[in-house]
Design a protein around this motif. Structure first.
Motif: not given
Lengths: 287, 412
Positions: A17-24
């Motif tokens: 979840l955290l990495a997804l936010g960082l990625a977008v």
């Protein structure tokens, strides 16, 4: 063993979840958001404050906190981050890093460093029989919800018109603009959305982890490694790497506890040597 | 995009995130630098800030006020200053702050200094500067062992005392098999050794002990593993502290290990930890506490005064800081001077009782404070009568049994 692997996936759900936010955010803005851990911490504190001061429980917090933090994120993008677009990425580092420290210290000033209490929602207090083994219901819920959220983001980006515009703006901003699409319109909501995901992870963490101002700073180091392993800016890569790192840490803890602290970073170094852009990274933009 | 260069920068930056004239001359002695300066050097911003931190400075100020009230005009130290510094739990910072306190800010004594590495650094400075250091916050037995020195005192608790109290008692009460998890740094490794020794001495066995990452927010692997060990342990012994301990206990309850027949024993617990988790999360857990604010009327009266000033109840570290400051000033009074060598002589072998320390002796051989400590149990919320009323005292461990005998490893 299967139980432990499952367990690793639950841990991985937070990373994902955290990495997804960082990625977008990185994909759309080209900004590495160092304040992401602080927003995860604010998510957990948001849940705590809603319950403690307003008597609003976990289920409502699951919606209210990400929405509020998303709005805060949008305001931040408008007021601060936007001003740095076009400058060296280092300025973005400094700004978000500074924000992280300020947010952390503001919370510390108000609540101190000792952890706050937060009860698990009663509905999820029991254990579920998953066929092969029993597992705490709350953890199953965390895994399921994060899988649904990651899947929904994936569908949003690949199957909808909005997703198409966002991907196009990330990969070829000039060309997209030439086609008559206002790219900058999408920057603010995407940033807010990434922050909302961090807030969601924070709310999910509240019942099972220590809620204190330092919780984000400790976790975010691993999440950065996750993003790098997945490929910076790669949405699929960040989610896959999130779950992968969850698995690796769980199995590492099981078989080589003494190494577990460094295992993630050894893996990261190996991936960088083998594929410098990360497992799923391409030279350009979102996968 | 510049994925590769950024990747490396991201990780590097990510790692950064992880925060006058002489005195009245009672007895013909002298006070140097125009007064006595007590310096509290501790963590005022990171993990130990709440269990000691700024409120320990307040506790030391209370000791100064009580000393002045007791001796009035006869006080050897008529001008007393309390100063403080924040070491943020960093040994290098502790080292440089200690130098600054002794040299430039004219500290006669440094108090508190939590975390073992920081404490050992300050002990080295005390030895070099020939100034007194009374450590309260650190747990390592090295302070009164190989790394002891003439000017360093260890006050309140240590890893031996915790292991001996909790490890021995829980084992003797029938829990013979243990699974220990400990954070993988000096304190955790030390605790693991001390507990293993205490458990074996009491006739128990340690089925397994695992190091865990530090800091760590996910203990699920270890918790899932526990019931499958052979033989199945009766107790999970956690040596985690602060936020890590809170994480572990939350997850211990989540995985319902108690229902699976595995009890919890906690190596080091501060009352602030119980407050963070809520008493029900820990109800029934046995642990060793050097001091509890609500154990008797005397403690309670002091805790009321402390609360009036700080708005919260004192941890044992607060009370120990008060006591250490008071005993230091009493020693200055007896010596008639703040000269470090003279005060050390007065402290060595001194026996006393105060609000923190019952039946206390400062052992001359290694400068360890011996005092009665409590074996405590966390109450369920149904028995909690007021805020911070979390502990039931099971028994008092007498001073001579609570701490290790002097083993000769210390040469002052």
């Amino acid at each position: 063993m299967i139980e432990q692997a499952f367990n690793g996936l639950v841990g991985g759900a937070f990373y994902a979840l955290l990495a997804l936010g960082l990625a977008v955010i990185f994909g759309m803005l080209g900004v590495v958001n160092f304040a992401h851990g602080a927003f995860y911490m604010l998510g957990a504190f948001g849940a705590f404050i809603l319950l403690d001061s307003f008597g609003i429980g976990f289920w409502a917090a699951l919606v209210i906190v990400p929405v509020l933090l998303g709005l805060v994120g949008m305001a931040l993008e408008r007021l601060l981050i936007r001003r740095l677009s076009g400058l060296d990425p280092l300025y973005g580092f400094l700004l978000t890093f500074g924000l992280a420290l300020i947010l952390q210290d503001l919370v510390r000033r108000q609540y101190g460093v000792q952890s706050q209490q937060y009860a698990r929602p009663e509905l999820l207090g029991g254990t579920l029989n998953l066929g092969l083994f029993d597992y705490p219901a709350y953890q199953v819920f965390v895994l399921a919800l994060s899988a649904v959220v990651c899947g929904a983001v994936w569908l949003l980006l690949t199957r909808t018109k909005i997703g198409m515009i966002v991907r196009a703006s990330t990969e070829k901003p000039e060309l997209t603009r030439a086609l008559g699409i206002d790219v900058s319109r999408w920057v603010t909501p995407v940033f807010g959305f990434g922050i909302a995901l961090a807030g969601l992870a924070g709310v999910l963490a509240a019942p099972m982890r220590a809620i204190n101002p330092l919780m984000g700073g400790d976790l975010i180091i691993v999440v950065f490694a996750v993003v790098v392993i997945g490929g910076l800016g790669s949405v699929f890569g960040s989610v896959a790497a999130g779950f992968l790192i969850g698995l690796v840490s769980a199995l590492g803890n099981l078989y080589v506890p003494a190494l577990s602290q460094t295992l993630v970073f050894i893996l990261m170094a190996a991936v960088l040597l083998w594929r410098p852009a990360g497992l799923f990274g391409r030279q350009e933009g979102l996968t | 995009m510049k994925a590769k260069g950024l990747s490396i920068a991201v990780v590097t930056a990510g790692a950064l995130l992880a925060g006058c004239g002489g005195g009245p001359g009672g007895g013909g002695g002298k006070i140097s630098d125009g007064g006595v300066t007590l310096a509290v050097l501790n963590d005022q911003s990171a993990v130990y800030a709440d269990l000691s931190g700024k409120n320990s400075v307040t506790a030391v100020e209370m000791a100064v006020a009580d000393y002045k009230a007791k001796y009035g005009d006869k006080a050897v130290a008529d001008k007393i200053e309390v100063i403080s510094a924040d070491h943020q739990n960093k040994p290098d910072l502790a080292n440089s702050k200690a130098q600054e306190l002794y040299d430039r800010r004219r500290a006669d004594v440094i108090l508190d200094v939590p975390s073992s590495a920081a404490a050992l650094a300050v002990a080295t400075q005390a030895k070099a500067k020939k100034k007194i250091f009374i450590d309260i916050g650190a747990a390592t037995t090295e302070l009164e062992g190989k790394q002891c020195n003439k000017y360093t005192f260890h006050y309140g608790y240590n890893t031996y005392m915790l292991a001996n109290g909790t490890g021995s008692t829980v084992t003797a009460d029938g829990a013979k098999t243990w699974y220990i998890v400990y954070p993988d740094y000096a304190f955790g490794q030390d605790m693991n050794k001390s507990f293993t020794a205490a458990i074996q001495k009491a006739g128990g066995t340690v089925v397994r002990s695992d190091p865990t990452p530090f800091p760590n927010d996910n203990f699920s692997t270890f918790l899932l593993k526990a019931p499958n060990l052979n033989p199945k342990p009766q107790v999970l012994g956690t040596m985690q502290a602060g936020g890590d301990l809170v994480n572990l206990v939350k997850q211990y309850n989540e995985y319902k290990l108690q229902d699976k027949g595995i009890d919890l024993a906690v190596g080091l617990m501060f009352i602030t930890d119980i407050h963070s988790l809520g008493p029900d999360a820990l109800a029934g857990t046995t642990f060793t506490d050097p001091w509890y604010w609500n154990a008797n009327q005397q403690n309670r009266a002091w805790a009321d005064k402390f609360m009036a000033k700080t708005g919260t109840r004192p941890s044992f570290a607060h009370a120990a800081n008060y006591s250490a400051a008071l005993q230091y000033l009493e020693a200055v009074q007896r010596a008639g001077t703040d000269d470090a060598d003279a005060v050390v002589k007065e402290l060595e072998g001194h026996t006393f009782n105060d609000v923190f320390a019952d039946n206390a002796t400062i052992r001359a051989e290694d400068h360890l404070l011996l005092h009665d400590v409590e074996l405590a149990q966390v109450k369920p919320s149904s028995e909690v009568k007021e805020p911070w009323d979390y502990e039931k005292i099971l028994k008092t461990i007498p001073a001579e049994q609570a701490f290790q005998p002097a083993d000769g490893s210390c040469r002052l």
